[in-house]
Design a protein around this motif. Sequence first.
Motif, PDB file in Angstrom:
ATOM      1  N   SER A 234     -68.821  24.017 -64.848  1.00  0.00           N
ATOM      2  CA  SER A 234     -68.614  25.445 -64.594  1.00  0.00           C
ATOM      3  C   SER A 234     -69.200  25.812 -63.237  1.00  0.00           C
ATOM      4  O   SER A 234     -69.953  25.040 -62.624  1.00  0.00           O
ATOM      5  CB  SER A 234     -69.301  26.268 -65.686  1.00  0.00           C
ATOM      6  OG  SER A 234     -70.715  26.152 -65.566  1.00  0.00           O
ATOM      7  N   VAL A 235     -68.876  26.992 -62.779  1.00  0.00           N
ATOM      8  CA  VAL A 235     -69.454  27.515 -61.544  1.00  0.00           C
ATOM      9  C   VAL A 235     -70.973  27.536 -61.677  1.00  0.00           C
ATOM     10  O   VAL A 235     -71.693  27.153 -60.751  1.00  0.00           O
ATOM     11  CB  VAL A 235     -68.902  28.925 -61.230  1.00  0.00           C
ATOM     12  CG1 VAL A 235     -69.672  29.573 -60.093  1.00  0.00           C
ATOM     13  CG2 VAL A 235     -67.417  28.849 -60.910  1.00  0.00           C
ATOM     14  N   GLU A 236     -71.459  27.929 -62.839  1.00  0.00           N
ATOM     15  CA  GLU A 236     -72.904  27.999 -63.064  1.00  0.00           C
ATOM     16  C   GLU A 236     -73.538  26.613 -62.995  1.00  0.00           C
ATOM     17  O   GLU A 236     -74.637  26.468 -62.465  1.00  0.00           O
ATOM     18  CB  GLU A 236     -73.209  28.658 -64.410  1.00  0.00           C
ATOM     19  CG  GLU A 236     -72.868  30.131 -64.477  1.00  0.00           C
ATOM     20  CD  GLU A 236     -71.380  30.408 -64.713  1.00  0.00           C
ATOM     21  OE1 GLU A 236     -70.624  29.482 -65.099  1.00  0.00           O
ATOM     22  OE2 GLU A 236     -70.959  31.548 -64.489  1.00  0.00           O
ATOM     23  N   ASP A 237     -72.863  25.596 -63.513  1.00  0.00           N
ATOM     24  CA  ASP A 237     -73.367  24.219 -63.430  1.00  0.00           C
ATOM     25  C   ASP A 237     -73.506  23.794 -61.970  1.00  0.00           C
ATOM     26  O   ASP A 237     -74.520  23.212 -61.573  1.00  0.00           O
ATOM     27  CB  ASP A 237     -72.421  23.238 -64.131  1.00  0.00           C
ATOM     28  CG  ASP A 237     -72.324  23.436 -65.626  1.00  0.00           C
ATOM     29  OD1 ASP A 237     -73.273  23.961 -66.244  1.00  0.00           O
ATOM     30  OD2 ASP A 237     -71.266  23.066 -66.187  1.00  0.00           O
ATOM     31  N   ILE A 238     -72.495  24.074 -61.191  1.00  0.00           N
ATOM     32  CA  ILE A 238     -72.490  23.677 -59.789  1.00  0.00           C
ATOM     33  C   ILE A 238     -73.572  24.432 -59.018  1.00  0.00           C
ATOM     34  O   ILE A 238     -74.292  23.850 -58.195  1.00  0.00           O
ATOM     35  CB  ILE A 238     -71.096  23.880 -59.179  1.00  0.00           C
ATOM     36  CG1 ILE A 238     -70.131  22.869 -59.834  1.00  0.00           C
ATOM     37  CG2 ILE A 238     -71.117  23.711 -57.663  1.00  0.00           C
ATOM     38  CD1 ILE A 238     -68.684  23.109 -59.537  1.00  0.00           C
ATOM     39  N   GLU A 239     -73.705  25.722 -59.282  1.00  0.00           N
ATOM     40  CA  GLU A 239     -74.746  26.506 -58.617  1.00  0.00           C
ATOM     41  C   GLU A 239     -76.136  26.008 -59.011  1.00  0.00           C
ATOM     42  O   GLU A 239     -77.052  25.984 -58.175  1.00  0.00           O
ATOM     43  CB  GLU A 239     -74.593  27.984 -58.940  1.00  0.00           C
ATOM     44  CG  GLU A 239     -73.386  28.601 -58.264  1.00  0.00           C
ATOM     45  CD  GLU A 239     -73.115  30.024 -58.697  1.00  0.00           C
ATOM     46  OE1 GLU A 239     -73.566  30.431 -59.789  1.00  0.00           O
ATOM     47  OE2 GLU A 239     -72.421  30.731 -57.942  1.00  0.00           O
ATOM     48  N   TYR A 240     -76.314  25.583 -60.254  1.00  0.00           N
ATOM     49  CA  TYR A 240     -77.592  25.045 -60.713  1.00  0.00           C
ATOM     50  C   TYR A 240     -77.954  23.782 -59.927  1.00  0.00           C
ATOM     51  O   TYR A 240     -79.089  23.624 -59.474  1.00  0.00           O
ATOM     52  CB  TYR A 240     -77.539  24.745 -62.209  1.00  0.00           C
ATOM     53  CG  TYR A 240     -78.789  24.083 -62.731  1.00  0.00           C
ATOM     54  CD1 TYR A 240     -79.945  24.823 -62.956  1.00  0.00           C
ATOM     55  CD2 TYR A 240     -78.822  22.717 -62.969  1.00  0.00           C
ATOM     56  CE1 TYR A 240     -81.098  24.215 -63.423  1.00  0.00           C
ATOM     57  CE2 TYR A 240     -79.963  22.099 -63.431  1.00  0.00           C
ATOM     58  CZ  TYR A 240     -81.104  22.852 -63.662  1.00  0.00           C
ATOM     59  OH  TYR A 240     -82.254  22.239 -64.100  1.00  0.00           O
ATOM     60  N   VAL A 241     -76.986  22.891 -59.756  1.00  0.00           N
ATOM     61  CA  VAL A 241     -77.240  21.664 -58.998  1.00  0.00           C
ATOM     62  C   VAL A 241     -77.596  22.014 -57.548  1.00  0.00           C
ATOM     63  O   VAL A 241     -78.532  21.441 -56.975  1.00  0.00           O
ATOM     64  CB  VAL A 241     -76.032  20.700 -59.067  1.00  0.00           C
ATOM     65  CG1 VAL A 241     -76.230  19.510 -58.146  1.00  0.00           C
ATOM     66  CG2 VAL A 241     -75.813  20.238 -60.501  1.00  0.00           C
ATOM     67  N   ALA A 242     -76.884  22.966 -56.957  1.00  0.00           N
ATOM     68  CA  ALA A 242     -77.187  23.403 -55.588  1.00  0.00           C
ATOM     69  C   ALA A 242     -78.608  23.963 -55.517  1.00  0.00           C
ATOM     70  O   ALA A 242     -79.341  23.681 -54.564  1.00  0.00           O
ATOM     71  CB  ALA A 242     -76.173  24.436 -55.118  1.00  0.00           C
ATOM     72  N   ASP A 243     -79.010  24.726 -56.526  1.00  0.00           N
ATOM     73  CA  ASP A 243     -80.374  25.258 -56.565  1.00  0.00           C
ATOM     74  C   ASP A 243     -81.409  24.135 -56.651  1.00  0.00           C
ATOM     75  O   ASP A 243     -82.461  24.202 -56.013  1.00  0.00           O
ATOM     76  CB  ASP A 243     -80.556  26.198 -57.764  1.00  0.00           C
ATOM     77  CG  ASP A 243     -79.803  27.513 -57.615  1.00  0.00           C
ATOM     78  OD1 ASP A 243     -79.383  27.849 -56.488  1.00  0.00           O
ATOM     79  OD2 ASP A 243     -79.624  28.200 -58.641  1.00  0.00           O
ATOM     80  N   MET A 244     -81.111  23.103 -57.429  1.00  0.00           N
ATOM     81  CA  MET A 244     -82.039  21.970 -57.558  1.00  0.00           C
ATOM     82  C   MET A 244     -82.156  21.205 -56.238  1.00  0.00           C
ATOM     83  O   MET A 244     -83.237  20.760 -55.869  1.00  0.00           O
ATOM     84  CB  MET A 244     -81.606  21.024 -58.683  1.00  0.00           C
ATOM     85  CG  MET A 244     -81.715  21.623 -60.082  1.00  0.00           C
ATOM     86  SD  MET A 244     -83.405  22.144 -60.512  1.00  0.00           S
ATOM     87  CE  MET A 244     -83.326  23.902 -60.177  1.00  0.00           C
ATOM     88  N   LEU A 245     -81.044  21.071 -55.513  1.00  0.00           N
ATOM     89  CA  LEU A 245     -81.093  20.425 -54.200  1.00  0.00           C
ATOM     90  C   LEU A 245     -81.970  21.230 -53.249  1.00  0.00           C
ATOM     91  O   LEU A 245     -82.759  20.673 -52.485  1.00  0.00           O
ATOM     92  CB  LEU A 245     -79.691  20.253 -53.629  1.00  0.00           C
ATOM     93  CG  LEU A 245     -78.782  19.280 -54.374  1.00  0.00           C
ATOM     94  CD1 LEU A 245     -77.372  19.319 -53.786  1.00  0.00           C
ATOM     95  CD2 LEU A 245     -79.342  17.872 -54.360  1.00  0.00           C
ATOM     96  N   ARG A 246     -81.839  22.550 -53.297  1.00  0.00           N
ATOM     97  CA  ARG A 246     -82.684  23.409 -52.455  1.00  0.00           C
ATOM     98  C   ARG A 246     -84.148  23.267 -52.847  1.00  0.00           C
ATOM     99  O   ARG A 246     -85.029  23.208 -51.976  1.00  0.00           O
ATOM    100  CB  ARG A 246     -82.257  24.870 -52.565  1.00  0.00           C
ATOM    101  CG  ARG A 246     -83.101  25.781 -51.665  1.00  0.00           C
ATOM    102  CD  ARG A 246     -82.680  27.205 -51.743  1.00  0.00           C
ATOM    103  NE  ARG A 246     -81.388  27.350 -51.066  1.00  0.00           N
ATOM    104  CZ  ARG A 246     -80.718  28.484 -51.007  1.00  0.00           C
ATOM    105  NH1 ARG A 246     -81.193  29.572 -51.586  1.00  0.00           N
ATOM    106  NH2 ARG A 246     -79.580  28.545 -50.380  1.00  0.00           N
ATOM    107  N   ALA A 247     -84.423  23.155 -54.131  1.00  0.00           N
ATOM    108  CA  ALA A 247     -85.807  22.992 -54.594  1.00  0.00           C
ATOM    109  C   ALA A 247     -86.413  21.694 -54.054  1.00  0.00           C
ATOM    110  O   ALA A 247     -87.573  21.670 -53.649  1.00  0.00           O
ATOM    111  CB  ALA A 247     -85.864  23.023 -56.119  1.00  0.00           C
ATOM    112  N   ILE A 248     -85.629  20.630 -54.045  1.00  0.00           N
ATOM    113  CA  ILE A 248     -86.124  19.364 -53.504  1.00  0.00           C
ATOM    114  C   ILE A 248     -86.427  19.517 -52.017  1.00  0.00           C
ATOM    115  O   ILE A 248     -87.450  19.023 -51.526  1.00  0.00           O
ATOM    116  CB  ILE A 248     -85.121  18.222 -53.752  1.00  0.00           C
ATOM    117  CG1 ILE A 248     -85.021  17.927 -55.253  1.00  0.00           C
ATOM    118  CG2 ILE A 248     -85.530  16.966 -52.985  1.00  0.00           C
ATOM    119  CD1 ILE A 248     -83.876  17.008 -55.629  1.00  0.00           C
TER     120      ILE A 248
END
Length: 68
Positions: free
Chosen positions: A7-21
């Motif tokens: 979902s869009v939310e799944d993809i945004e979550y992964v993008a957020d995790m990349l930013r966190a790293i």
Amino acid sequence: MGHHKLSVEDIEYVADMLRAIAWVKDELGPVSNEAISDLETSLGSAESALRRIAAEMELTVAAGVKSN
């Protein structure tokens, strides 16, 4: 893997995790500056691509266009 769609939310979550790293990159341990630079570049590119994909998916859904 089956036919599960992200979902869009799944993809945004992964993008957020990349930013966190990227935010904690200096706490990853004793690594070279070159490795950190490569990581920053890769994370930035991947995050940007995922956010663009999420935005395009939202536009597609909003327009009522069904994708495969």
